[in-house]
Motif scaffolding. Structure first.
Motif, PDB file in Angstrom:
ATOM      1  N   HIS A 118       0.666  -1.290  -0.132  1.00  0.00           N
ATOM      2  CA  HIS A 118       0.071   0.104  -0.012  1.00  0.00           C
ATOM      3  C   HIS A 118       0.763   1.081  -0.201  1.00  0.00           C
ATOM      4  O   HIS A 118       2.183   1.134   0.158  1.00  0.00           O
ATOM      5  N   GLN A 121       3.328   2.020   3.072  1.00  0.00           N
ATOM      6  CA  GLN A 121       3.883   1.009   3.449  1.00  0.00           C
ATOM      7  C   GLN A 121       5.296   1.127   4.240  1.00  0.00           C
ATOM      8  O   GLN A 121       6.075   2.078   4.030  1.00  0.00           O
ATOM      9  N   GLU A 216      -6.379   1.639  -5.644  1.00  0.00           N
ATOM     10  CA  GLU A 216      -6.099   2.537  -4.244  1.00  0.00           C
ATOM     11  C   GLU A 216      -6.683   3.939  -4.378  1.00  0.00           C
ATOM     12  O   GLU A 216      -6.573   4.451  -5.609  1.00  0.00           O
ATOM     13  N   THR A 230      -6.000   0.724   0.074  1.00  0.00           N
ATOM     14  CA  THR A 230      -5.436   0.021  -1.225  1.00  0.00           C
ATOM     15  C   THR A 230      -6.247  -1.314  -1.258  1.00  0.00           C
ATOM     16  O   THR A 230      -6.142  -1.971  -0.159  1.00  0.00           O
ATOM     17  N   TRP A 246      -6.381  -2.405   2.384  1.00  0.00           N
ATOM     18  CA  TRP A 246      -5.641  -1.989   3.504  1.00  0.00           C
ATOM     19  C   TRP A 246      -6.585  -0.535   3.681  1.00  0.00           C
ATOM     20  O   TRP A 246      -6.504   0.168   2.762  1.00  0.00           O
TER      21      TRP A 246
END
Ligand code: FES
Ligand SMILES: [Fe+2]
Length: 327
Positions: A118, A121, A216, A230, A246
């Motif tokens: 994502h 991250q 996303e 995402t 996520w």
């Protein structure tokens, strides 16, 4: 496709019991080896084709429920109960597995890089996971996530206000190999329940598609990204798309945690609203006459997503596009 990672399950969903997933057109059994590392094999015992996922995990190996043959993480048959003498060489196909950010990823090949998960991250953010299963196609589901104009109707009141008021918004579509995105600027603070609760002022929204099935959304305030989702999507059969998502936000002291508590249930409602529309659309598409959907003037990403899925470079890579719309 073969050198990509695909999210297939949440890490927390794989415990002591083996679990079935669908990947690359095959049933796959996921289980944990002796060290707790995830392993993935073709979920079809080579002996009589029983589903290994109906069996159990023993000492880090998966045991077939039919005659008890056992297979290690590398796919080799390690035991045939009742056999006296040496074990013949049998094996079942194995897949490359890795875990990142709370999910299990599989590949048909051997990717060199870690999976893209994502947009935040590796940073200190609040993350909530969601999973979904939708009767639809990958392109329809990805487009739906990134489609700003349906929110006024499908999610009226939730993602948008109840009034029909719209604002002039600039849309910039850009892309490159394997990705395309639309940036929306000039939106007023969105008036839906979710936006009111979770966001402050909104300066830009980005919707992006990434190969191989990642959709996303990013919501930006004056001080940076305030919220992002995402979704990793997979077509598991002709009419099912599974997603692992996520939901991500900055910590903002403790406030982020309170927001996160509220976020997931509301997100689930939005997901349900989308699932209803998408599944009806899929059923409708299957009735005669066979037709292609119309690409409307506000469907900014559809064609480029189709190109990326076909392994081509999106048109926006060479020719960025700009639009003005009322959103
Ligand atoms: S079918 Fe798996 S052991 Fe016989
Ligand atoms: Fe939606």
């Amino acid at each position: 496709m073969s050198d990509q990672w695909h999210a297939v399950a949440l890490s927390r969903a794989l415990g002591r019991k083996p679990k079935r997933a669908f990947f690359a057109g095959l049933p796959v059994v996921l289980f944990r080896d002796g060290q707790g590392k995830a392993a993935a094999l073709h979920d079809r015992c080579p002996h009589r084709f029983a589903a290994l996922s109906d069996g159990r995990t023993r000492n880090g190996e998966v045991e077939c429920p039919y005659h008890g043959w056992r297979f290690g993480a590398d796919g080799r048959c390690t035991a045939i109960p009742g056999l006296v003498g040496s074990l013949p060489h049998f094996r079942t196909r194995r897949f490359a597995v890795t875990e990142a950010e709370g999910a299990i990823f599989l590949s048909e090949g051997a990717p060199e890089k870690a999976p893209y998960v994502h947009c935040l991250q590796g940073q200190h953010v609040i993350v909530r996971h969601v999973t979904s299963s939708t009767r639809s196609t990958l392109i329809d589901t990805a487009e739906n996530i990134l489609d700003a104009t349906h929110t006024h109707f499908t999610h009226k009141g939730l993602l948008r206000g109840l009034s029909a008021k719209r604002y002039m918004v600039a849309v910039e579509v850009t892309g490159g190999p394997g990705w395309v995105e639309a940036r929306y600027t000039g939106e007023d603070r969105a008036q839906g329940v979710i936006s009111k609760l979770l966001e402050g002022e909104r300066v830009k929204t980005v919707g992006r598609y990434r190969h191989p099935g990642i959709a996303e959304l990013e919501y930006w305030g004056p001080k940076g990204m305030v919220l992002a989702t995402t979704f990793h999507l997979r077509q598991t059969d002709a009419h099912t798309v599974e997603g692992i998502g996520w939901l991500i936000g900055p910590k903002q002291g403790g406030l982020g945690y309170i927001k996160a508590l509220a976020f997931r249930p509301m997100f689930r409602i939005a997901l349900e609203q989308d699932r209803r529309v998408l599944s009806t659309a899929l059923e409708n598409a299957r009735h005669a006459p066979v037709a292609k959907p119309v690409i409307g003037p506000l469907d900014f990403l559809r064609e480029d997503i189709a190109r990326i899925q076909a392994g081509e470079v999106p048109l926006a890579a060479a020719t960025p596009r700009r639009f003005q719309i009322e959103l």
